[in-house]
Design a protein around this motif. Structure first.
Motif, mmCIF file in Angstrom:
data_model
loop_
_atom_site.group_PDB
_atom_site.id
_atom_site.type_symbol
_atom_site.label_atom_id
_atom_site.label_comp_id
_atom_site.label_asym_id
_atom_site.label_seq_id
_atom_site.Cartn_x
_atom_site.Cartn_y
_atom_site.Cartn_z
ATOM 1 N N ARG A 309 0.832 -1.204 0.000
ATOM 2 C CA ARG A 309 0.000 0.000 0.000
ATOM 3 C C ARG A 309 0.867 1.255 0.000
ATOM 4 N N ALA A 310 1.877 1.259 0.863
ATOM 5 C CA ALA A 310 2.773 2.413 0.911
ATOM 6 C C ALA A 310 3.513 2.579 -0.412
ATOM 7 N N GLY A 311 3.945 1.469 -0.992
ATOM 8 C CA GLY A 311 4.670 1.529 -2.247
ATOM 9 C C GLY A 311 3.815 2.024 -3.394
ATOM 10 N N ILE A 312 2.571 1.578 -3.455
ATOM 11 C CA ILE A 312 1.690 1.999 -4.545
ATOM 12 C C ILE A 312 1.372 3.482 -4.430
ATOM 13 N N ARG A 313 1.175 3.983 -3.215
ATOM 14 C CA ARG A 313 0.951 5.420 -3.058
ATOM 15 C C ARG A 313 2.140 6.207 -3.616
ATOM 16 N N ALA A 314 3.355 5.768 -3.268
ATOM 17 C CA ALA A 314 4.554 6.465 -3.735
ATOM 18 C C ALA A 314 4.674 6.402 -5.254
ATOM 19 N N THR A 315 4.418 5.236 -5.837
ATOM 20 C CA THR A 315 4.502 5.082 -7.295
ATOM 21 C C THR A 315 3.428 5.896 -7.990
ATOM 22 N N TRP A 316 2.227 5.877 -7.439
ATOM 23 C CA TRP A 316 1.083 6.562 -8.059
ATOM 24 C C TRP A 316 1.386 8.041 -8.252
ATOM 25 N N GLN A 317 1.986 8.664 -7.249
ATOM 26 C CA GLN A 317 2.307 10.078 -7.363
ATOM 27 C C GLN A 317 3.291 10.329 -8.500
ATOM 28 N N GLN A 318 4.254 9.424 -8.666
ATOM 29 C CA GLN A 318 5.212 9.561 -9.758
ATOM 30 C C GLN A 318 4.533 9.380 -11.115
ATOM 31 N N LEU A 319 3.612 8.449 -11.200
ATOM 32 C CA LEU A 319 2.890 8.235 -12.449
ATOM 33 C C LEU A 319 2.108 9.486 -12.839
ATOM 34 N N GLU A 320 1.431 10.070 -11.867
ATOM 35 C CA GLU A 320 0.631 11.265 -12.160
ATOM 36 C C GLU A 320 1.518 12.448 -12.550
ATOM 37 N N GLN A 321 2.686 12.555 -11.941
ATOM 38 C CA GLN A 321 3.552 13.702 -12.189
ATOM 39 C C GLN A 321 4.337 13.585 -13.489
ATOM 40 N N LEU A 322 4.713 12.368 -13.885
ATOM 41 C CA LEU A 322 5.695 12.207 -14.960
ATOM 42 C C LEU A 322 5.156 11.604 -16.250
ATOM 43 N N LEU A 323 4.063 10.854 -16.187
ATOM 44 C CA LEU A 323 3.617 10.091 -17.364
ATOM 45 C C LEU A 323 2.274 10.589 -17.884
ATOM 46 N N ALA A 324 1.972 10.200 -19.113
ATOM 47 C CA ALA A 324 0.707 10.544 -19.752
ATOM 48 C C ALA A 324 -0.293 9.427 -19.501
ATOM 49 N N GLU A 325 -1.354 9.742 -18.757
ATOM 50 C CA GLU A 325 -2.347 8.698 -18.483
ATOM 51 C C GLU A 325 -3.102 8.365 -19.769
ATOM 52 N N GLY A 326 -3.322 7.075 -19.946
ATOM 53 C CA GLY A 326 -3.963 6.577 -21.152
ATOM 54 C C GLY A 326 -2.972 6.114 -22.193
ATOM 55 N N GLU A 327 -1.733 6.603 -22.113
ATOM 56 C CA GLU A 327 -0.692 6.170 -23.037
ATOM 57 C C GLU A 327 0.395 5.373 -22.318
ATOM 58 N N ASP A 328 0.919 5.949 -21.221
ATOM 59 C CA ASP A 328 1.995 5.293 -20.481
ATOM 60 C C ASP A 328 1.467 4.464 -19.314
ATOM 61 N N TRP A 329 0.323 4.825 -18.821
ATOM 62 C CA TRP A 329 -0.310 4.104 -17.714
ATOM 63 C C TRP A 329 -1.792 4.470 -17.694
ATOM 64 N N ARG A 330 -2.558 3.704 -16.934
ATOM 65 C CA ARG A 330 -3.977 4.045 -16.803
ATOM 66 C C ARG A 330 -4.484 3.601 -15.441
ATOM 67 N N ALA A 331 -5.185 4.527 -14.775
ATOM 68 C CA ALA A 331 -5.746 4.249 -13.444
ATOM 69 C C ALA A 331 -7.065 3.511 -13.606
ATOM 70 N N THR A 332 -6.980 2.250 -13.951
ATOM 71 C CA THR A 332 -8.145 1.440 -14.272
ATOM 72 C C THR A 332 -8.811 0.820 -13.058
ATOM 73 N N GLY A 333 -8.066 0.689 -11.936
ATOM 74 C CA GLY A 333 -8.482 -0.240 -10.900
ATOM 75 C C GLY A 333 -8.112 -1.646 -11.328
ATOM 76 N N VAL A 334 -8.090 -2.578 -10.398
ATOM 77 C CA VAL A 334 -7.758 -3.973 -10.697
ATOM 78 C C VAL A 334 -8.743 -4.882 -9.988
ATOM 79 N N LEU A 335 -9.215 -5.887 -10.715
ATOM 80 C CA LEU A 335 -10.104 -6.902 -10.155
ATOM 81 C C LEU A 335 -9.284 -8.151 -9.852
ATOM 82 N N GLU A 336 -9.337 -8.619 -8.617
ATOM 83 C CA GLU A 336 -8.552 -9.791 -8.214
ATOM 84 C C GLU A 336 -9.487 -10.965 -7.920
#
Length: 632
Positions: A309-336
């Motif tokens: 959980r702590a790691g994903i929070r840290a990564t998520w902030q980097q994704l939002e700051q540095l990458l283009a959502e929809g091209e480099d990543w996407r906040a889809t949620g995950v079904l397990e």
């Protein structure tokens, strides 16, 4: 549930729990500027400093933080890094956070940035990052004394805030103020709005010299102090590792671990040379075409669950700051998908609580193309990510230089040419010097074993199958994991990509694809999502799919290794490796932990969780004995 707030007719927020107002009628920013910043000599005190570390004992609506952040932004001689660590047992809602700041136009934009990260506030630590990682807020959610025990750093300023000592005595008890004093160094200034005799006496007993100062109306006085005890301060616990000043660093490895370390150090002013043995960055296990970001969840909220959980929070902030959502990543949620009866969650979690994982709903199952009786969890904080794009963004930051085809064979310490001490040197197999630096970080995955042979690193081979989506294919838009995983709809220059897998073969370094593994992955996909397996069967039959193989690096206990290579290199050579199959979850967290320990910054994790990642746990027995002896 968020802490309920009563709003008076004059707009002043009031706590029903403590029957007290959150701030004076003069306004929260005025109180923050006069009592807390002014009481600690800010912003003048931070001039010429590389970092400034503030401890606060009551976050409330965060208006002290927002005012401090605004002062940092406005100051021409601000420190490179502002750390603000605040403890809050009862966090308010996002809406109340914004409502409290709405009356202060100068702060409202900052409040919106804070509100955007105001989620998932379960008990524990939450690191929030602003202004390209140069303003770091560590929210410690829980009882004040427990949170003070879990954090370790020397504060430059201390803000004592919270409801009045009569309403909330635990926040101002002698035990709490004694715990606060453990964060002070000689010269640390403390400020608070209360002049209660018990508070003054407890601060004085714990080494603070306190004085009354003019208050902010309607309060006549406030309290200021400085930590200058009459006795020699002796801290319990292990001897801290040597502090580092920004200089030159060599990072060995340009995968997720190495690139994340390089980015964290560059933000702190380091000049970083990243040496990669392969032809280009992200060619090892980090070269996966697309990866999944999803937390581990367990009914007892086990160590791995809290770390991810702590790691994903840290990564998520980097994704939002540095990458283009929809091209480099996407906040889809995950079904397990889970086996029947295996969907238990921690007992205190609720459907609308701060936990961001819960039982999947019927609409969520239907949208993913799963039957209504499927057992599954929904992870709102889940995504797909193209690791190579994240690595490229990190390595493009100022202060970082990447050199490919540089395989490091050994590390030496030599006398510097100018006679000003010793430097670390990395050499290739022929003995040629590749680079020299003040510090080295080994972050090369399984390549790390050649430079750290004493550590029990284990190779874990993984094979996935991927291809381009058939025209009109109805694969689920949400990634699905469980027994294997399925990711689809990932845009590439060739078309939309799908991926399934992965295998997990211990002690194998074979990078050649195996037909048997392809069939194994197909079988797992059939169990995970039969409709997707049927849809992709023709592509497999026609040989239109591709296999990708990567060798992950794992430790004996399956946790990353972050720390000094040995007792003799604690001030020079460190490891950041063994991220296993969770590189996306752990890379940023481990890099920030390494940087925090180098610079004596606040930890991004509670001390016990940070210890669980410490490379020293895997030192050979003689090294461990030496470490214990030096700490006595």
């Amino acid at each position: 549930m968020a802490e309920p707030v009563d709003w008076r007719a004059d707009g002043i927020p009031r706590s029903a729990r403590f029957d007290d107002i959150y701030h004076t009628e003069s306004g929260a920013p005025a109180q923050a500027s006069h009592v807390f910043l002014g009481g600690c000599g800010l912003p003048g005190a931070w001039v010429g400093q590389s970092k400034w570390r503030i401890l606060e004992t009551g976050f409330g609506f965060g208006l002290n933080f927002l005012t401090t952040w605004q002062a940092w932004r406005a100051h021409p001689q601000r420190p490179r890094l502002l750390h603000f660590v605040s403890i809050e047992a009862f966090p308010v809602s996002r809406d109340d956070l914004l409502r409290a700041a709405a009356g202060y136009p100068d702060l409202f934009g900052l409040a919106e940035s804070l509100a955007a990260q105001w989620h998932g506030l379960l008990p524990g630590f939450h690191r929030l990052s602003f202004d390209e990682g140069r303003v770091l807020l560590t929210l410690c959610i829980g009882d004040v004394q427990a949170m003070l025990r879990a954090q370790r750093f020397e504060a430059d300023s201390i803000f004592l805030d919270g409801f009045s000592p009569q309403r909330n005595p635990a926040m101002w008890s002698s035990e709490t103020l004694k715990a606060v004093s453990r964060f002070a160094r000689r010269g640390t200034r403390v400020a608070t709005w209360t002049i209660a005799r018990a508070v003054c006496d407890a601060l004085a007993q714990n080494g603070f010299q306190v004085t009354k100062a003019p208050g902010l109306p309607p309060k006549r006085d406030c309290l200021q102090g400085v930590f200058e005890p009459a006795w020699q301060v002796r801290r319990r616990g292990p001897v801290p590792l040597p502090a580092a000043e920004a200089g030159r660093c060599v990072v060995v490895g340009a995968g997720l671990a190495g690139a994340a370390v390089a980015a964290s150090l560059a933000r702190r002013g380091w000049e970083v040379d990243v040496l990669e043995a392969a032809e280009r960055p992200a060619t090892g296990a980090s070269g996966l075409p697309v990866g999944m970001l999803a937390p581990h969840v367990s009914p007892d909220d086990a160590l791995l669950s809290r770390l991810t959980r702590a790691g994903i929070r840290a990564t998520w902030q980097q994704l939002e700051q540095l990458l283009a959502e929809g091209e480099d990543w996407r906040a889809t949620g995950v079904l397990e998908r889970r086996a029947t009866g295996d969907d238990r969650l921690p007992g205190e979690w609720i459907a609308d609580g701060p936990n961001e994982s819960w039982h999947a709903s019927l609409p969520q199952l239907g949208e993913a193309g799963l039957p209504p009786d499927a057992v599954a969890l929904w992870h709102a904080r889940g995504a797909w990510v193209r690791p190579s794009r994240l690595i490229a963004a990190w390595l493009a930051l100022p202060g970082i230089r990447v050199r490919a085809r540089c395989r490091v064979a050994r590390i030496e310490r030599i006398e510097h040419i100018d006679g000003k001490g010793k430097r670390w040197v990395v050499r290739d197999a022929n003995g040629a010097m590749l680079a020299e630096a003040d510090r080295i970080v080994i972050a090369g995955g399984m390549e790390s074993h050649a430079l750290a042979p004493e550590f029990p690193l284990q190779a874990v081979r993984g094979q996935v199958e991927w291809g381009l989506m058939p025209a009109g294919a109805r694969l689920p838009a949400t990634p699905i994991n469980g027994d294997g995983h399925l990711i689809a709809h990932v845009p590439t220059a060739e078309g939309r990509l799908w991926l399934v897998g992965a295998t997990f073969d211990r002690d194998s370094n074979d990078v050649a694809p195996r037909a048997s593994d392809t069939e194994f992955n197909r079988g797992r996909l059939n169990r995970l999502h039969p409709d997707a397996a049927a849809l992709l069967a023709p592509a497999f039959a026609r040989g239109e799919t591709r296999a990708w193989v990567g060798i992950r690096c794992a430790s004996g206990d399956r946790r990353p290794l972050v720390g000094p290579l040995s007792s003799g290199s604690a001030d020079g050579v460190w490891l950041c490796t063994a991220l296993g199959s969770r590189g996306l979850s752990f890379a940023v967290l481990c890099a920030e932990l390494l940087a925090a320990r180098w610079h004596h910054e606040p930890l991004p994790l509670p001390a016990k969780l940070a210890q669980a990642l410490d490379a020293r746990r895997a030192w050979p027995a003689d090294e461990k004995a030496q470490r214990l002896a030096s700490a006595m």
